[in-house]
Design a protein around this motif. Structure first.
Motif, PDB file in Angstrom:
ATOM      1  N   MET A   1      38.199  31.943  39.388  1.00 56.11           N
ATOM      2  CA  MET A   1      39.122  32.943  38.871  1.00 56.11           C
ATOM      3  C   MET A   1      39.331  34.034  39.917  1.00 56.11           C
ATOM      4  O   MET A   1      38.380  34.549  40.484  1.00 56.11           O
ATOM      5  N   LYS A   2      40.536  34.391  40.162  1.00 59.48           N
ATOM      6  CA  LYS A   2      40.829  35.423  41.126  1.00 59.48           C
ATOM      7  C   LYS A   2      40.501  36.796  40.538  1.00 59.48           C
ATOM      8  O   LYS A   2      40.519  37.013  39.331  1.00 59.48           O
ATOM      9  N   ASP A   3      40.221  37.769  41.433  1.00 60.91           N
ATOM     10  CA  ASP A   3      39.936  39.119  40.982  1.00 60.91           C
ATOM     11  C   ASP A   3      41.151  39.722  40.306  1.00 60.91           C
ATOM     12  O   ASP A   3      42.287  39.415  40.651  1.00 60.91           O
ATOM     13  N   LEU A   4      40.887  40.606  39.330  1.00 63.32           N
ATOM     14  CA  LEU A   4      41.957  41.366  38.730  1.00 63.32           C
ATOM     15  C   LEU A   4      42.428  42.427  39.710  1.00 63.32           C
ATOM     16  O   LEU A   4      41.820  42.670  40.745  1.00 63.32           O
ATOM     17  N   PHE A   5      43.501  43.083  39.352  1.00 58.38           N
ATOM     18  CA  PHE A   5      44.092  44.087  40.238  1.00 58.38           C
ATOM     19  C   PHE A   5      43.110  45.204  40.557  1.00 58.38           C
ATOM     20  O   PHE A   5      42.422  45.723  39.683  1.00 58.38           O
ATOM     21  N   LEU A   6      43.017  45.588  41.827  1.00 60.71           N
ATOM     22  CA  LEU A   6      42.226  46.728  42.269  1.00 60.71           C
ATOM     23  C   LEU A   6      43.145  47.709  42.982  1.00 60.71           C
ATOM     24  O   LEU A   6      43.997  47.306  43.779  1.00 60.71           O
ATOM     25  N   PHE A   7      42.976  48.986  42.714  1.00 65.30           N
ATOM     26  CA  PHE A   7      43.793  49.996  43.378  1.00 65.30           C
ATOM     27  C   PHE A   7      43.575  49.989  44.886  1.00 65.30           C
ATOM     28  O   PHE A   7      44.493  50.275  45.658  1.00 65.30           O
ATOM     29  N   SER A   8      42.360  49.649  45.321  1.00 66.09           N
ATOM     30  CA  SER A   8      42.073  49.621  46.755  1.00 66.09           C
ATOM     31  C   SER A   8      42.884  48.564  47.481  1.00 66.09           C
ATOM     32  O   SER A   8      43.134  48.679  48.688  1.00 66.09           O
ATOM     33  N   SER A   9      43.313  47.517  46.749  1.00 61.82           N
ATOM     34  CA  SER A   9      44.099  46.455  47.386  1.00 61.82           C
ATOM     35  C   SER A   9      45.484  46.925  47.808  1.00 61.82           C
ATOM     36  O   SER A   9      46.144  46.265  48.606  1.00 61.82           O
ATOM     37  N   LEU A  10      45.916  48.071  47.292  1.00 64.52           N
ATOM     38  CA  LEU A  10      47.191  48.633  47.731  1.00 64.52           C
ATOM     39  C   LEU A  10      47.122  49.094  49.179  1.00 64.52           C
ATOM     40  O   LEU A  10      48.137  49.144  49.877  1.00 64.52           O
ATOM     41  N   LEU A  11      45.918  49.440  49.626  1.00 62.47           N
ATOM     42  CA  LEU A  11      45.716  49.879  50.999  1.00 62.47           C
ATOM     43  C   LEU A  11      45.264  48.739  51.894  1.00 62.47           C
ATOM     44  O   LEU A  11      45.738  48.593  53.016  1.00 62.47           O
ATOM     45  N   ASP A  12      44.335  47.945  51.384  1.00 65.86           N
ATOM     46  CA  ASP A  12      43.803  46.819  52.159  1.00 65.86           C
ATOM     47  C   ASP A  12      43.193  45.840  51.167  1.00 65.86           C
ATOM     48  O   ASP A  12      42.317  46.212  50.380  1.00 65.86           O
ATOM     49  N   PRO A  13      43.583  44.576  51.179  1.00 58.03           N
ATOM     50  CA  PRO A  13      43.087  43.624  50.185  1.00 58.03           C
ATOM     51  C   PRO A  13      41.701  43.057  50.479  1.00 58.03           C
ATOM     52  O   PRO A  13      41.155  42.316  49.656  1.00 58.03           O
ATOM     53  N   SER A  14      41.120  43.394  51.619  1.00 54.79           N
ATOM     54  CA  SER A  14      39.844  42.779  51.995  1.00 54.79           C
ATOM     55  C   SER A  14      38.707  43.303  51.117  1.00 54.79           C
ATOM     56  O   SER A  14      38.725  44.436  50.638  1.00 54.79           O
ATOM     57  N   HIS A  15      37.689  42.455  50.932  1.00 61.82           N
ATOM     58  CA  HIS A  15      36.530  42.827  50.126  1.00 61.82           C
ATOM     59  C   HIS A  15      35.708  43.914  50.812  1.00 61.82           C
ATOM     60  O   HIS A  15      35.120  44.768  50.136  1.00 61.82           O
TER      61      HIS A  15
END
Length: 226
Positions: A1-15
């Protein structure tokens, strides 16, 4: 299952960015709360000062029960209280949609466990001396010392694994549980789950703090007949 939306992914999608983003956010929240609690100190505490003092009194009481006296409890209060604050907010932020728990990463939990491991050995050696401190690793019976010493060494290193993996595993499991709930029934089912996960956030922070005090007590309170 893919991760749900994270606000940090707006800047950089990396873990990696997500981890440092949320860790920085937790530190920022902790600093802001500390400033609010100490900005206008009053004899009769109110608001954030009252909450902060209640927390510190609780941690101090925990330390007195574990170490046996208030002096040592106050000495280690800054370390234990700081660990509790960082761990709690790292845990709790993960139940807010769009955010991720830094303690769901082994990077943070292992780092905190190593801090505790190194510090309580340092305090034990500083308080007891090198010879006396390591002599209690050999047990009370001299002829069993060659057997007891390696067992004690393994036991102490296992504390790092215990501290880090217990916290990591529980919070990672909580995050995955909430992710599944939000993906399946996002409006009704999460409500009771939030109560449970909030309790777990408190519980895991408490366990880490009490174990830190226990390890410190074991290091600095070595009895003569041990």
């Amino acid at each position: 299952m893919k991760d749900l939306f994270l606000f940090s992914s707006l800047l950089d999608p990396s873990h990696t960015f997500s981890y440092f983003f949320h860790l920085a956010l937790v530190i920022f929240i902790a600093v802001v709360i500390a400033i609010m609690a100490t900005r206008s100190m009053q004899l009769v505490p109110r608001g954030m000062q009252n909450l902060g003092e209640a927390f510190l009194e609780g941690v101090l009481s925990m330390g007195k029960d574990t170490l046996g006296n208030e002096k040592d409890a106050r000495k280690y209060l800054p370390l234990v209280a700081t660990l509790g604050i960082i761990i709690f907010f790292s845990n709790i932020i993960g139940i807010i949609p769009g955010f991720h728990s830094p303690t769901a990463s082994l990077n943070l939990t292992l780092s905190l466990a190593l801090i505790v491991f190194i510090y309580y050995h340092f305090e034990g050696i500083r308080t007891q001396g090198v010879v006396k401190y390591f002599s209690h690793f050999m047990g009370p019976i001299k002829f069993l010392a060659p057997l007891m010493f390696p067992i004690e060494i393994v036991s102490h290193f296992s504390r790092v694994i215990s501290l880090s993996f217990r916290l990591f595993g529980n919070i990672k499991g909580d995050d995955l549980f909430l992710m599944v709930i939000l993906a399946l029934v996002p409006y009704v089912a999460p409500l009771p789950a939030y109560v449970l996960l909030t309790f777990m956030a408190f519980l895991q922070a408490f366990i880490f703090m009490i174990l830190t005090y226990v390890y410190l007590a074991g290091a600095v309170k070595i009895e003569e007949d041990h």
